[in-house]
Motif scaffolding. Sequence first.
Motif, mmCIF file in Angstrom:
data_model
loop_
_atom_site.group_PDB
_atom_site.id
_atom_site.type_symbol
_atom_site.label_atom_id
_atom_site.label_comp_id
_atom_site.label_asym_id
_atom_site.label_seq_id
_atom_site.Cartn_x
_atom_site.Cartn_y
_atom_site.Cartn_z
ATOM 1 N N ARG A 1 5.499 4.869 9.081
ATOM 2 C CA ARG A 1 4.882 3.583 8.549
ATOM 3 C C ARG A 1 4.588 2.534 9.307
ATOM 4 O O ARG A 1 3.741 1.164 10.066
ATOM 5 C CB ARG A 1 5.823 3.166 7.591
ATOM 6 C CG ARG A 1 5.718 3.498 6.270
ATOM 7 C CD ARG A 1 3.957 3.163 5.678
ATOM 8 N NE ARG A 1 4.003 3.930 4.048
ATOM 9 C CZ ARG A 1 4.550 5.362 3.650
ATOM 10 N NH1 ARG A 1 4.393 6.032 5.141
ATOM 11 N NH2 ARG A 1 4.239 5.801 2.589
ATOM 12 N N GLN B 1 -0.783 -3.217 4.421
ATOM 13 C CA GLN B 1 -0.432 -1.913 3.245
ATOM 14 C C GLN B 1 0.432 -1.446 3.895
ATOM 15 O O GLN B 1 1.187 -0.179 2.582
ATOM 16 C CB GLN B 1 -0.814 -0.916 4.541
ATOM 17 C CG GLN B 1 -2.502 -1.788 4.647
ATOM 18 C CD GLN B 1 -2.935 -0.279 6.422
ATOM 19 O OE1 GLN B 1 -2.324 -0.151 6.574
ATOM 20 N NE2 GLN B 1 -4.146 0.142 5.319
ATOM 21 N N SER C 1 4.256 -2.560 1.124
ATOM 22 C CA SER C 1 5.051 -3.113 -0.181
ATOM 23 C C SER C 1 6.465 -4.004 0.094
ATOM 24 O O SER C 1 6.275 -4.302 1.608
ATOM 25 C CB SER C 1 6.187 -1.993 -1.075
ATOM 26 O OG SER C 1 7.062 -1.555 -0.291
HETATM 27 P P1 ADP Z 1 7.881 -0.013 -3.693
HETATM 28 O O1 ADP Z 1 7.931 1.048 -4.722
HETATM 29 O O2 ADP Z 1 8.347 0.080 -2.109
HETATM 30 O O3 ADP Z 1 7.478 -1.834 -3.496
HETATM 31 P P2 ADP Z 1 5.121 -0.038 -3.922
HETATM 32 O O4 ADP Z 1 4.916 0.745 -4.683
HETATM 33 O O5 ADP Z 1 4.632 -1.943 -3.708
HETATM 34 O O6 ADP Z 1 6.213 0.704 -2.968
HETATM 35 O O7 ADP Z 1 4.595 0.679 -2.590
HETATM 36 C C1 ADP Z 1 3.786 2.208 -2.690
HETATM 37 C C2 ADP Z 1 3.457 3.248 -1.527
HETATM 38 O O8 ADP Z 1 1.673 2.362 -1.542
HETATM 39 C C3 ADP Z 1 4.378 2.627 -0.532
HETATM 40 O O9 ADP Z 1 4.641 3.509 0.522
HETATM 41 C C4 ADP Z 1 2.792 1.577 0.329
HETATM 42 O O10 ADP Z 1 2.986 1.859 1.919
HETATM 43 C C5 ADP Z 1 2.043 1.882 0.190
HETATM 44 N N1 ADP Z 1 1.421 0.211 -0.297
HETATM 45 C C6 ADP Z 1 1.307 -0.808 -1.132
HETATM 46 N N2 ADP Z 1 0.457 -1.181 -1.044
HETATM 47 C C7 ADP Z 1 -0.618 -0.724 -0.489
HETATM 48 C C8 ADP Z 1 -1.682 -1.697 -0.017
HETATM 49 N N3 ADP Z 1 -2.145 -2.706 -0.059
HETATM 50 N N4 ADP Z 1 -2.670 -0.599 0.802
HETATM 51 C C9 ADP Z 1 -2.358 0.903 1.224
HETATM 52 N N5 ADP Z 1 -1.172 1.511 0.951
HETATM 53 C C10 ADP Z 1 -0.338 0.658 -0.077
#
Ligand code: ADP
Length: 223
Positions: free
Chosen positions: A137, A144, A146
């Motif tokens: 990442r 982008q 989380s």
């Molecule tokens: P976590 O369970 O670690 O909190 P999320 O469910 O928020 O993760 O996100 C899952 C995946 O989606 C992560 O790998 C993250 O990189 C990707 N992600 C989250 N938000 C965005 C965004 N706004 N744009 C692109 N990718 C995203």
Amino acid sequence: STLVEVRDLVKTYGEGDTATPVLKGLNLTLDTGELAALLGPSGSGKSTLLTILGTLMKPTSGQHLMLDQDLTSADDRELTEFRNRHIGFVFQFHHLLPDFTALENVIFPTAVKAGRETAAARARGRELLDRVGLGNRMEYLATQLSGGQKQRVAIARALMNQPELVLADEPTGNLDRESATQVMDLIGEINRQEETSFLISTHDERIAEICRRQIRVLDGSVG
Ligand code: ADP
Ligand code: ADP
């Protein structure tokens, strides 16, 4: 060995009628390699203590030693240099620059302090992002990622200069339970492998249990 020692630490905000005594003769010793939780109700002075231990604010009175240096008598320039070399910070809100990549966010503070971005700093930044599980990442923009991933970037950023002490103020306060546990597990792993000491304020007992030591602030001192 002893890393940090504070003796008879007093911090009073304001003066006269509006004086608010917060720390009232607090004593605390942190050893090298400790993983300690700082507990206490809201308003008990946890942030105040972390701010003083981070050399960002001087106590009203008392003694503050770290790495055998007397920080109470140091001037601002000495404190800045000391802080840059020896202390890392993680906050409740990640404070990442949204339009910059994970890697840029990790490297920037160090580059700004050094006046340039070195190849060594880039290498160290990459190594740290790998270390916090974000090797895939590095080129993502902060927006982008989380919440848990952003906080892991903030931890990597705090470790850039191999600090002996990382001060974390409610680092999981803004995360869901699962991400909070992951962030704490990561801190525990780094603590074991790098001998970095962590002092982590929280009012979440579950988070505190992950730490080997629990320090409770109550009525301006440590119980
Ligand atoms: P976590 O369970 O670690 O909190 P999320 O469910 O928020 O993760 O996100 C899952 C995946 O989606 C992560 O790998 C993250 O990189 C990707 N992600 C989250 N938000 C965005 C965004 N706004 N744009 C692109 N990718 C995203
Ligand atoms: P905690 O982190 O445990 O919630 P703080 O250290 O933030 O506690 O605050 C302790 C007390 O000091 C609170 O009563 C707060 O209102 C007061 N306080 C904190 N910062 C200031 C300030 N800059 N000026 C005046 N009072 C402050």
